[in-house]
Design an enzyme around this catalytic site. Structure first.
Site, mmCIF file in Angstrom:
data_model
loop_
_atom_site.group_PDB
_atom_site.id
_atom_site.type_symbol
_atom_site.label_atom_id
_atom_site.label_comp_id
_atom_site.label_asym_id
_atom_site.label_seq_id
_atom_site.Cartn_x
_atom_site.Cartn_y
_atom_site.Cartn_z
ATOM 1 N N ASP A 100 31.316 -4.633 13.025
ATOM 2 C CA ASP A 100 31.608 -3.714 14.011
ATOM 3 C C ASP A 100 32.468 -5.039 15.193
ATOM 4 O O ASP A 100 33.143 -6.071 15.199
ATOM 5 C CB ASP A 100 30.810 -3.510 14.248
ATOM 6 C CG ASP A 100 30.228 -5.013 15.126
ATOM 7 O OD1 ASP A 100 29.214 -5.095 14.431
ATOM 8 O OD2 ASP A 100 29.035 -4.537 16.269
ATOM 9 N N GLU A 165 26.109 -5.966 14.959
ATOM 10 C CA GLU A 165 26.460 -7.072 15.721
ATOM 11 C C GLU A 165 26.699 -6.599 17.111
ATOM 12 O O GLU A 165 25.833 -7.145 18.512
ATOM 13 C CB GLU A 165 27.335 -8.132 15.086
ATOM 14 C CG GLU A 165 27.176 -9.185 15.420
ATOM 15 C CD GLU A 165 27.257 -9.917 16.665
ATOM 16 O OE1 GLU A 165 26.538 -10.953 17.153
ATOM 17 O OE2 GLU A 165 28.522 -9.465 17.351
HETATM 18 ZN ZN LIG Z 1 31.028 -11.464 16.363
#
Ligand SMILES: [Zn+2]
Length: 412
Positions: A100, A165
């Site tokens: 992401d 994340e």
């Molecule tokens: Zn990162």
């Protein structure tokens, strides 16, 4: 074949992949993976592109672990685990990166389209090219180089490409750790998602974070007759001075960290009265504390309450203390852990630099591994342009980091 000879062959092969690596960066950039909570569709398209790459390049046992997410059009967030067989399966050398990205932010600040990565003076520009594609691509091509040279890594290699994340990891590595038994205690876990310009910082520990809000209530009055009121701002100022003594009560040092101490800083201040000639009846300020992991957050909170009670008694005010954020640090990875030693050796061999284990003031995704009982180290060589407009990756860093991983794959 001796290990240095094998390493030289693999390193040369990585150099020969330069253009292919740039091309994969450009391809990945074109499939933005923004989490639904930041207005995107999640990582599915990028995950599919990466699955194609893994399937075409000799990776084995590739599986997608789907974390349910009804906000994503796919209905889930994809996490990929994939392997490359080594000489021994006694341990797995893991490289974990995240798919992401954060949104580009203000478009006008970009010199080009953030999703059409471009190359300029040895750098690739685009959203996600550093965070975290630089080391994602580096890890994939390190494995590809072993395959091309028909050299076996000493241990199995595990590639983890995770979701979520940037927005908390609940549907990313946290989900994977809770729903699989993929990781073992002896494994080396490298998370190349933090680092410095020289590539000398191996992050192994973090401080606990405690953010507190202090609302001090006194009594408003005309400033010419302060005795008729209770000055909340003055009381809060004495409280700030009192809280500074936390530095003495929690004064231990740990050289792993820079700064090596726990810090307690008053930061944000809300406006009180708009005019000069009123005694403010209400005052609000905030404290940002970063505490060495050896201290319990609860003990800090107790000490803060005692300070507040002292000021309440002294100034006849009421002080409400509330938590804005409270996170006890994960247990640190030892500076002597195998993963740290392996990184140090490889960084020395590739970048000719002495790297050092360090703790930092904020949380990293490696904390999920540490809380689950695994040693994990964060490392990469980056200019730290993540989340900024015109984010870039030095192509030489992408190649160099790839060689660092390859070196580790060949270590005893
Ligand atoms: Zn990162």
């Amino acid at each position: 074949m001796s290990s240095p000879a094998a390493f030289n062959k693999v390193a040369k092969r990585i150099d020969s992949f330069r253009d292919e690596m740039i091309n994969l960066q450009i391809k990945l950039c074109a499939v933005p993976a923004i989490s639904p909570s930041s207005g995107g569709e999640g990582e599915i398209k990028k995950a599919e592109a990466l699955m194609d790459f893994l399937n075409a390049n000799g990776f084995i046992n590739t599986k997608m672990i789907k974390a349910p997410d009804l906000d994503a059009p796919a209905g889930f967030r994809p996490n990929i685990l994939s392997f490359y067989k080594g000489r021994s399966s006694a341990r797995t050398i893991w490289i974990m990166t995240h798919m992401d990205i954060v949104p580009p932010g203000e478009y006008s600040l970009w010199k080009g389209d953030p999703y059409k990565a471009w190359v300029e003076k040895g750098k690739i520009f685009g959203r996600g090219v550093e965070d975290n594609q630089q080391d994602m691509v580096a890890s994939l091509f390190a494995v590809k180089a072993f395959r091309a040279e028909k050299i076996l890594p000493n241990y199995d290699v595990g590639i983890a490409l995770v979701a979520d994340e940037e927005t908390g990891s609940k549907k990313g590595i946290h989900y994977v750790l809770q729903n699989t038994k993929a990781f073992r205690e002896k494994d080396l876990i490298i998370v190349p998602d933090a680092g410095n310009e020289k590539g000398t910082m191996i992050e192994v520990a973090e401080k606990s974070i405690l953010w507190l809000k202090f609302m001090t209530l006194g009594k408003q009055a005309h400033a010419s007759t302060p005795e008729k009121g209770i000055n909340s701002f003055k009381a809060a100022s004495f409280l700030i001075a009192e809280l500074d003594k936390l530095h003495e009560s929690f004064s231990e040092k740990d050289k792993l960290f820079d700064p090596p101490i726990s810090t307690f800083e008053p930061t944000k201040k809300e406006a009180n009265v708009p005019n000069i000639n009123t005694i403010p009846g209400e005052d609000v300020f905030y404290l940002d504390s970063r505490v060495l992991p050896k201290y319990k957050i609860g003990d800090i909170q107790k000490a803060v309450k005692i300070s507040a009670a002292k000021i309440e008694a002294q100034f006849k005010v009421k002080i409400h203390v509330s938590e804005v954020q409270c996170a006890q640090a994960a247990p640190p990875t030892s500076a002597k852990a195998d993963v740290v030693q392996a990184l140090k050796n490889a960084i020395q061999a590739v970048y000719k630099k002495e790297a050092r284990a360090l703790g930092i003031g904020g949380g990293t995704v490696a904390a999920y591994f540490r809380r689950a009982g695994f040693s994990a180290a964060c490392w990469s060589k980056v200019d730290e342009t993540a989340h900024q407009p015109n984010e870039y990756c030095h192509i030489d860093n992408m190649l160099g980091d790839s060689k660092v991983f390859a070196h580790i794959f060949l270590q005893e």
